[in-house]
Design a protein around this motif. Structure first.
Motif, PDB file in Angstrom:
ATOM      1  N   SER A 396       0.838  -1.196   0.000  1.00  0.00           N
ATOM      2  CA  SER A 396       0.000   0.000   0.000  1.00  0.00           C
ATOM      3  C   SER A 396       0.876   1.250   0.000  1.00  0.00           C
ATOM      4  N   HIS A 397       1.889   1.259   0.871  1.00  0.00           N
ATOM      5  CA  HIS A 397       2.770   2.430   0.975  1.00  0.00           C
ATOM      6  C   HIS A 397       3.508   2.701  -0.323  1.00  0.00           C
ATOM      7  N   PHE A 398       4.168   1.681  -0.892  1.00  0.00           N
ATOM      8  CA  PHE A 398       4.977   2.015  -2.064  1.00  0.00           C
ATOM      9  C   PHE A 398       4.146   2.186  -3.329  1.00  0.00           C
ATOM     10  N   HIS A 399       2.904   1.697  -3.366  1.00  0.00           N
ATOM     11  CA  HIS A 399       2.044   2.041  -4.496  1.00  0.00           C
ATOM     12  C   HIS A 399       1.533   3.481  -4.371  1.00  0.00           C
ATOM     13  N   ILE A 400       1.345   3.960  -3.153  1.00  0.00           N
ATOM     14  CA  ILE A 400       1.048   5.387  -2.991  1.00  0.00           C
ATOM     15  C   ILE A 400       2.209   6.210  -3.511  1.00  0.00           C
ATOM     16  N   MET A 401       3.417   5.856  -3.066  1.00  0.00           N
ATOM     17  CA  MET A 401       4.588   6.665  -3.398  1.00  0.00           C
ATOM     18  C   MET A 401       4.997   6.554  -4.866  1.00  0.00           C
ATOM     19  N   LEU A 402       4.877   5.362  -5.445  1.00  0.00           N
ATOM     20  CA  LEU A 402       5.322   5.177  -6.826  1.00  0.00           C
ATOM     21  C   LEU A 402       4.203   5.382  -7.835  1.00  0.00           C
ATOM     22  N   ALA A 403       3.042   4.777  -7.598  1.00  0.00           N
ATOM     23  CA  ALA A 403       1.987   4.808  -8.610  1.00  0.00           C
ATOM     24  C   ALA A 403       1.211   6.126  -8.597  1.00  0.00           C
ATOM     25  N   ILE A 404       0.758   6.568  -7.412  1.00  0.00           N
ATOM     26  CA  ILE A 404      -0.117   7.748  -7.384  1.00  0.00           C
ATOM     27  C   ILE A 404       0.694   9.038  -7.273  1.00  0.00           C
ATOM     28  N   TYR A 405       1.750   9.004  -6.468  1.00  0.00           N
ATOM     29  CA  TYR A 405       2.574  10.208  -6.319  1.00  0.00           C
ATOM     30  C   TYR A 405       3.536  10.368  -7.498  1.00  0.00           C
ATOM     31  N   SER A 406       4.445   9.418  -7.688  1.00  0.00           N
ATOM     32  CA  SER A 406       5.492   9.586  -8.698  1.00  0.00           C
ATOM     33  C   SER A 406       4.945   9.488 -10.118  1.00  0.00           C
ATOM     34  N   VAL A 407       4.297   8.357 -10.450  1.00  0.00           N
ATOM     35  CA  VAL A 407       3.766   8.192 -11.801  1.00  0.00           C
ATOM     36  C   VAL A 407       2.668   9.211 -12.070  1.00  0.00           C
ATOM     37  N   GLY A 408       1.778   9.406 -11.084  1.00  0.00           N
ATOM     38  CA  GLY A 408       0.719  10.393 -11.263  1.00  0.00           C
ATOM     39  C   GLY A 408       1.267  11.788 -11.498  1.00  0.00           C
ATOM     40  N   GLY A 409       2.261  12.183 -10.707  1.00  0.00           N
ATOM     41  CA  GLY A 409       2.852  13.499 -10.887  1.00  0.00           C
ATOM     42  C   GLY A 409       3.548  13.658 -12.225  1.00  0.00           C
ATOM     43  N   LEU A 410       4.259  12.613 -12.659  1.00  0.00           N
ATOM     44  CA  LEU A 410       4.929  12.667 -13.956  1.00  0.00           C
ATOM     45  C   LEU A 410       3.923  12.715 -15.102  1.00  0.00           C
ATOM     46  N   LEU A 411       2.792  12.021 -14.945  1.00  0.00           N
ATOM     47  CA  LEU A 411       1.726  12.133 -15.954  1.00  0.00           C
ATOM     48  C   LEU A 411       1.213  13.570 -16.024  1.00  0.00           C
ATOM     49  N   GLY A 412       1.084  14.206 -14.864  1.00  0.00           N
ATOM     50  CA  GLY A 412       0.670  15.598 -14.851  1.00  0.00           C
ATOM     51  C   GLY A 412       1.662  16.488 -15.582  1.00  0.00           C
ATOM     52  N   ALA A 413       2.955  16.268 -15.342  1.00  0.00           N
ATOM     53  CA  ALA A 413       3.977  17.050 -16.044  1.00  0.00           C
ATOM     54  C   ALA A 413       3.885  16.840 -17.551  1.00  0.00           C
ATOM     55  N   LEU A 414       3.629  15.595 -17.969  1.00  0.00           N
ATOM     56  CA  LEU A 414       3.500  15.308 -19.399  1.00  0.00           C
ATOM     57  C   LEU A 414       2.313  16.045 -20.002  1.00  0.00           C
ATOM     58  N   TYR A 415       1.208  16.101 -19.269  1.00  0.00           N
ATOM     59  CA  TYR A 415       0.047  16.833 -19.781  1.00  0.00           C
ATOM     60  C   TYR A 415       0.365  18.317 -19.953  1.00  0.00           C
ATOM     61  N   VAL A 416       1.203  18.870 -19.077  1.00  0.00           N
ATOM     62  CA  VAL A 416       1.527  20.298 -19.145  1.00  0.00           C
ATOM     63  C   VAL A 416       2.483  20.583 -20.306  1.00  0.00           C
ATOM     64  N   ILE A 417       3.541  19.786 -20.432  1.00  0.00           N
ATOM     65  CA  ILE A 417       4.560  20.070 -21.453  1.00  0.00           C
ATOM     66  C   ILE A 417       4.227  19.445 -22.800  1.00  0.00           C
ATOM     67  N   GLY A 418       3.230  18.564 -22.836  1.00  0.00           N
ATOM     68  CA  GLY A 418       2.911  17.842 -24.059  1.00  0.00           C
ATOM     69  C   GLY A 418       2.674  18.716 -25.273  1.00  0.00           C
ATOM     70  N   PRO A 419       1.855  19.764 -25.180  1.00  0.00           N
ATOM     71  CA  PRO A 419       1.609  20.582 -26.373  1.00  0.00           C
ATOM     72  C   PRO A 419       2.871  21.142 -27.008  1.00  0.00           C
ATOM     73  N   ASP A 420       3.835  21.604 -26.200  1.00  0.00           N
ATOM     74  CA  ASP A 420       5.085  22.089 -26.793  1.00  0.00           C
ATOM     75  C   ASP A 420       5.921  20.938 -27.333  1.00  0.00           C
ATOM     76  N   LEU A 421       5.984  19.851 -26.573  1.00  0.00           N
ATOM     77  CA  LEU A 421       6.820  18.725 -26.973  1.00  0.00           C
ATOM     78  C   LEU A 421       6.315  18.099 -28.270  1.00  0.00           C
ATOM     79  N   PHE A 422       5.006  17.873 -28.379  1.00  0.00           N
ATOM     80  CA  PHE A 422       4.427  17.229 -29.554  1.00  0.00           C
ATOM     81  C   PHE A 422       4.073  18.224 -30.650  1.00  0.00           C
ATOM     82  N   GLY A 423       4.005  19.504 -30.314  1.00  0.00           N
ATOM     83  CA  GLY A 423       3.579  20.499 -31.292  1.00  0.00           C
ATOM     84  C   GLY A 423       2.090  20.480 -31.545  1.00  0.00           C
TER      85      GLY A 423
END
Length: 586
Positions: A396-423
């Protein structure tokens, strides 16, 4: 002390040189066909896209293994092979962990590093692109080797003789570490390639650089541990170079790397959050100086917190007991401080212009706090930790830290930078929100079910368990499938974006980088940094024009837009940032 005009002139000259070099990179890139670009690219955007698509591939491979596990566990508590035979259950568990961490997370971290550093320093240049591309292919091919171990691939039990992984796993791990070193070397070289003499790097880049150094050092010990196992009887090659397969040596050396490993995503994610949050808050980070001091603090604690994994092993007292209690407890402090800065910077959430990208990032902050609270009473306590580590409380602990926090946060970053990155703009905003809510609900249900089961003593790493716990496995199965469905929405949206997304106006430098660097410069000037120390100011419109100077000497200069002395104010007016409207002190 250099005047602002002198500092600006030196910056312009350096930008001009970088612009000319990047033109040459683009020229080489355009001469390659699509296949060659996939195999090798020295353009930072192309390399980033390649890393992201590979990360998504491993996300689905590792996710498929996860759904096999969750479905098997949710349909029977006896180990009866509904989906998986017990002999394959732990192989699938091993492959799920490897593919998610080394395949999906590591590739995403490298993507963020290779994209954000050249964008924020304005160089758009990669250092040693051949090394970066070779490391990318080597690490991913090595990960395929690690997946080919068959039933023998019991990695999660290799600390317990005579259980072991297959020879292909140990060889693959060694090759993967070498590939990662190559990528890390290129990231670090890129950070120096784009740094102007005497200038501080942006805070976001500082977190990423620190992260690469920490993981590169940590990988030394895990490489030694891997070689120790491969060349001992446990490695399967019958070489017997080290004789006895000392599981305690293996375990101690391994965890020195593999707890810094779990911070590899969070530290780079922190860099992304530091860069992105001011864009949504419409004001600079609350305290740049304080945040920058967190970089060395997190480096030291992230490198030492590993020892709570060996708290019940025959290691020296200072490691096993003192550090196990102190470093594991202390690392909560800088994270708490960082989130305090984050929430102060965000201010009133009702004033935020929300989208799925920042929603993922905001949720990541909340989940990291929840995961930290869940861990701190148990992991730093030697009398409790060994027991808790063997219950479902830990997954439970490391899925919070890796799946929801880390992966979730990185997905958020991708959504923000995606338009510039993909054009291109994201194809569907509705699908981004479906992805967000499906991921949060699915993984939230998963970690909650495992936390309750662990609290009641549910043992992890088992293929059968008392029927009392089956309801929690069933809830985890439902949560896993819900998160998997949300990921399908994400993939569909990503593919449609690349094919049919509305094209955005292309600028030389991404406007998000222009804006966040401008706000950081303003904040640093306000906090007493010297003008010559500030990160270089990027052009207000994101365009770098290479022209011949008026003197006719043929020297290169940068377009007049970059020469404006009040770039931060111009950008503040564009963002509507009230607190940045004043002209900075000369």
């Amino acid at each position: 002390m250099a005047t602002r005009e002198e500092v600006r002139r030196r910056e312009l000259e350096t930008f001009a040189q970088w612009a000319q070099q990047y033109r040459e990179v683009k020229g080489r890139e355009e001469r390659r066909n699509v296949l060659l670009r996939v195999l090798y690219s020295d353009d930072y955007k192309m390399l980033t896209i390649k890393l992201i698509l590979t990360a998504v591939m491993w996300l689905f491979v590792g996710g498929a293994f996860a759904l096999m596990l969750r479905t098997q566990a949710g349909l029977t508590s006896t180990g009866y092979p509904v989906i998986l035979d017990p002999s394959y259950y732990f192989q699938v568990m091993t492959n799920h962990v490897m593919d998610m961490i080394f395949g999906s997370v590591f590739n995403t971290v490298f993507a963020v590093a290779f994209y954000m550093i050249p964008a924020m320093n304005g160089s758009r240049l990669l250092k040693w692109p051949k090394v970066a591309n070779a490391g990318f292919w080597l690490s991913n091919l090595a990960l395929f080797m690690m997946n080919l171990g068959g039933v023998e691939n019991q990695y999660l039990f290799t600390f317990l003789n005579p259980l072991r992984a297959s020879p292909t796993w140990y060889i693959g791990y060694a090759l993967m570490v070498i590939g990662e070193w190559m990528e890390m070397a290129s990231v670090l070289g890129t950070s120096f390639e784009g740094r102007m003499k005497g200038k501080l790097v942006p805070t976001a880049a500082g977190f990423i650089i620190m992260d690469m150094i920490m993981m590169a050092l940590a990988n030394i010990s895990v490489f030694i541990a891997d070689m120790w196992s491969l060349l001992s009887p446990i490695g399967g090659l019958n070489l017997y170079v080290f004789g006895i397969p000392n599981a305690e040596v293996w375990k101690g050396l391994f965890w020195f790397a593999d707890h810094p490993l779990v911070y590899f995503a969070p530290y780079t994610l922190t860099g992304a959050i530091v860069a992105i949050t001011p864009l949504y808050a419409r004001r600079p980070l609350y305290s740049v100086r304080f945040t920058r001091w967190m970089i060395p603090v997190l480096f030291v604690l992230g490198s030492s917190v590993y020892v709570h994994h060996i708290v019940d092993d025959p290691w020296p007292l200072i490691l096993r007991d003192i550090f196990a209690q102190t470093s594991t407890a202390l690392i909560a402090i800088p994270f708490a401080a960082l989130w305090l800065v984050f929430f102060i910077t965000v201010g009133d959430p009702r004033k935020i212009k929300w989208d799925a990208g920042f929603a993922f990032i905001f949720a990541a902050a909340v989940w990291n706090i929840i995961g930290g609270i869940q861990a701190e009473p148990t992991q730093p306590t030697p009398s409790v930790d060994p027991t808790v580590h063997n219950t479902l409380w830990l997954p439970s602990h490391f899925h919070i830290m890796l799946a929801i926090y880390s992966v979730g946060g990185l997905l958020g970053a991708l959504y923000v930078i995606g338009p510039d990155l993909f054009g291109r703009k994201w194809y569907s905003q509705k699908l981004t929100w479906l992805h967000f809510w499906g991921w949060q609900a699915g993984m939230g249900l998963f970690v909650t079910a495992f936390a309750i089961a662990g609290f009641y003593g549910g043992i992890r790493r088992e293929v059968a368990w008392p029927a009392f716990y089956e309801v929690y496995y069933q809830l985890a199965m439902i949560g896993g499938w819900l998160a998997g469905l949300a990921t399908v929405f994400f993939l569909y949206n990503l593919v449609m974006t690349l094919l049919y997304g509305e094209k955005v106006k292309e600028t030389d430098l991404p406007l998000w980088a222009v804006q966040t660097v401008a706000m950081e410069r303003y904040a640093m000037r306000r906090e007493g940094y010297k003008e010559e120390e500030l990160p270089p100011a990027l052009p207000a419109d994101g365009m770098i024009q290479v022209v011949t100077n008026e003197g006719g000497s043929g020297a290169l200069a940068v377009g007049t837009r970059m020469a404006q002395p009040s770039t931060e104010v111009d950008i503040a007016k564009r963002l509507g940032t009230v607190k940045m409207m004043e002209e900075p002190n000369k």
